[in-house]
Every structure is written in C-alpha cells, then in structure tokens.
Design an enzyme around this catalytic site. Structure first.
Site, PDB file in Angstrom:
ATOM      1  N   ARG A   1      40.205  41.577  29.581  1.00 24.27           N
ATOM      2  CA  ARG A   1      41.119  41.381  30.707  1.00 24.27           C
ATOM      3  C   ARG A   1      41.152  39.907  31.092  1.00 24.27           C
ATOM      4  NH1 ARG A   1      39.077  43.830  35.806  1.00 24.27           N
ATOM      5  NH2 ARG A   1      38.950  41.675  36.513  1.00 24.27           N
TER       6      ARG A   1
ATOM      7  N   HIS B   1      42.103  42.127  38.081  1.00 21.25           N
ATOM      8  CA  HIS B   1      42.318  43.571  38.063  1.00 21.25           C
ATOM      9  C   HIS B   1      43.623  43.929  38.765  1.00 21.25           C
ATOM     10  CE1 HIS B   1      41.536  47.861  38.620  1.00 21.25           C
ATOM     11  NE2 HIS B   1      41.785  47.693  39.900  1.00 21.25           N
TER      12      HIS B   1
ATOM     13  N   TYR C   1      32.909  37.236  39.356  1.00 20.62           N
ATOM     14  CA  TYR C   1      32.156  38.009  38.369  1.00 20.62           C
ATOM     15  C   TYR C   1      32.538  37.749  36.915  1.00 20.62           C
ATOM     16  CZ  TYR C   1      36.360  40.986  38.504  1.00 20.62           C
ATOM     17  OH  TYR C   1      37.653  41.454  38.458  1.00 20.62           O
TER      18      TYR C   1
END
Length: 354
Positions: free
Chosen positions: A254, A258, A267
């Site tokens: 990714r 998100h 993160y």
C-alpha cells in the site's frame, strides 16, 4: 477433489524491460491489451480525482485504492457479464468497469441516496464497509447459481486484514464444502490500516490458508494486470467446471494512506513507499505496451483525457442531485416507528434549516 498446494512464488507476466523478460497471456488480442489499459486509467483517474474531491470538502472520508487498479481491472476482465462482483470499500469504483455511472459512485461517497443502485442491474453488489461480511454473501449467491444450474460465478474482494475475521472463515469454508463457483480474491497490500501482515497471521503466506479449506491457493503479483487476469481466468474456469472456489492472494504494497482520514507516517516505512511508487501498476503496464509497440504518447494522452471527461461529467451530475429529504434517515428503520421519531425529524429539519 485434489487439494492443490499454495503457490509460494508470485506469478508474473510483465518484466522490467531489462533483466526480466516480458511474458504474454494466451488469448489476449492487441485490442484486449489496450482495453485493459483504458480500464486501468479510468480507475486511476477516478481515485486521484476523488482524493482531490475530498480535500475540497465535497465528499467525506474516502478509501484510496491507488496502485490497486491492476487487481481490479485484471480480475474483472476475466469475468463474463453474468458473473457477480462483491466489492469491499477498497473496490468502490469497480462498478465503472461494468458501466455503472461515475456519478452514482460519487454520490455514494457523498452519502446521497442517488449513490445506491439495484445490484441486479449491474451484477455488482453494494459496497461493503464492514470487514469481510461480503464473503458469506458472495458464497451464498454463488451456491444459489449452482443450485439453479446456471453457469455464472461470483468474485469477492477483501483485504489481508479480512482473513482474520470470522466472516471470511465462514464464507470460505461454506463455499469449499458446497463447491460453490466462487473466486476469493485477497488484496494483500500488507497493511490492515496500521496493522502489518505479520501481526495478522503466523502462516507463511495468506494463500496457505486455502489448504485448510481444501481449495487451491494462488499467489500473484498484484501490480501485474496480466498475471492477475490469467490467475482469475483459471479460477473462473475451475468454478464453471464445478470444481469449487479458488483463493487468489494478490500481493502488493500500500503506497497511499488507508483512507483520507489516515496518517500513515506514524507507522509506515517512507522509503519503502517511495520505492513501491516507482513500480506502480499503471506505469508498469504502459511500459509493457510501449515495448510491444502498442502505445504511443498521443494514444496514452487520449485515454487520460477520456477518463478525465468521465470524471468531470460524473462530478457535475452528482452535484446536480437535489438535496435528499432528511426523512430518509428515519424511513424503513422500524415497521412501527416510535413516537419520538416525529420530534426527532422536526429537530433535524430545524438544524438543517429546512
């Protein structure tokens, strides 16, 4: 039924133009290859414009699917019109590949009732936001098609995090036991919001989970639209032949948040993201087409212009919808609505100025 071992090596077709040679997929014409490109660009344009749309305050939180287009375009291209699609929120625009108007999907993200469609019109189920709950739905529909003696199959999309949910287990197990004509398509982008894959499973690969259900598990490069198409075509053929479901693990990374409400800097590995962006699926496929002599700069620009026109028209149509009546919030919630609904609706109208 023979249980096939999970394929641990990623299936690939598109090379790098240097040390890794290009392959080809039998049965695809030059026109097919160019149509796949058009679909990739349409999805990419929808996603990029929707992020801008959100930043302008014209839609709410939006689930970004940048660099997931190859998984969607490649797999849908392997289906027939009679086959059913069950999307998660990451595949919100997949209906575009069936002719669903962009304005309808944009209206869905705006929370407007014009954003709902009759699934029977497109064989595309409603966008599923709860994690994994679309898997039993797809398994049930596929089983129903089998019971009716129909040739149609279903494909259901879900992320790596969904494989930790009970709904995934229930749907996959049911489909396997009933030998339902279902393709279980896992978009493994290695992040379930901020939870990395290694915190989701102790299995070596997600495709290994298929062995537990007695079905084949296939691993494919999720950024290779041709490899995705080929793997899905084989899974669909198995389904139509009465051999039951197949689990496809499409592996990617990714490279975008998100969703628009997410800050991945807390993160994610920024260097890895930049590295993956250099291998994004649309540019990778365009390079492949150029090596084949099928795509010129002028042709690529024309495809992008066409996709931009689709989005402009879709945005205009979505925003031309009259405001929804707030009474829709209360209708169909109860067979016998409580008395408080009347005062609640009056208060909502007052707050909205209507």
């Amino acid at each position: 039924m023979a249980v096939l071992p999970a394929e641990r090596d990623l299936r690939r077709v598109i090379g790098d133009g240097e040390s890794i040679p290009d392959g080809e997929v039998e049965g695809l014409s030059d026109e097919d290859l160019l149509e796949l490109h058009r679909r990739l660009v349409l999805l990419r344009t929808y996603d990029e414009r929707s992020v801008v749309y959100h930043r302008q305050g014209r839609i709410g939180t939006y689930a970004i699917f940048w660099n997931h287009e190859a998984m969607q375009a490649g797999s849908v291209f392997a289906l027939e019109r009679e086959d059913w699609i069950f999307p998660s929120y990451r595949e919100s625009a997949i209906g575009l590949l069936r002719g669903l108007p962009a304005s309808t999907i944009l209206s869905w993200w705006r929370g407007h009732p014009a954003g709902w469609w009759n699934p029977l019109d497109w064989n595309v189920a409603s966008i599923c936001v709860p994690i994994g709950t679309q898997v039993p739905h797809a398994a049930g529909l596929a089983w129903g098609k089998k019971l009716r003696g129909e040739s149609a199959c279903a494909i259901v999309y879900f992320g790596d995090g969904a494989t930790s949910e009970g709904s995934f287990h229930e749907g996959a197990n049911f489909a396997a036991v009933m030998r339902a004509p279902l393709v279980l398509f896992c978009n493994n982008n290695q992040w379930a919001i901020s939870t990395p894959l290694e915190a989701q499973t102790a299995a070596e690969t997600l495709a290994d989970k298929a062995v537990g259900y007695g079905i084949p598990g296939v691993r494919v490069d999720g950024c290779d639209v041709l490899a995705v198409y080929e793997a899905t075509r084989e899974a669909v053929a198995r389904a139509r032949a009465g051999e039951g479901p197949t689990f496809i693990e499409a592996v990617t990374y990714r490279a975008a948040p998100h969703a628009t409400a997410d800050d991945p800097s807390a993160y994610i590995d920024a260097a890895r993201v930049e590295e993956e962006k250099q291998r994004e699926c649309v540019g990778r496929y365009e390079s492949y087409l150029r090596r084949l002599g099928l795509l010129s700069d002028e042709a690529a620009e024309a495809v992008r212009a066409q996709a931009a026109d689709v989005m402009r028209e879709g945005i205009a149509a979505a925003e031309a919808e009259p405001p929804a009546d707030p009474s829709l919030v209360f209708e169909h919630a109860y067979a016998a609505p409580p008395a408080s609904f009347e005062t609640d609706l009056a208060e909502l109208r007052r707050v909205l100025g209507g």
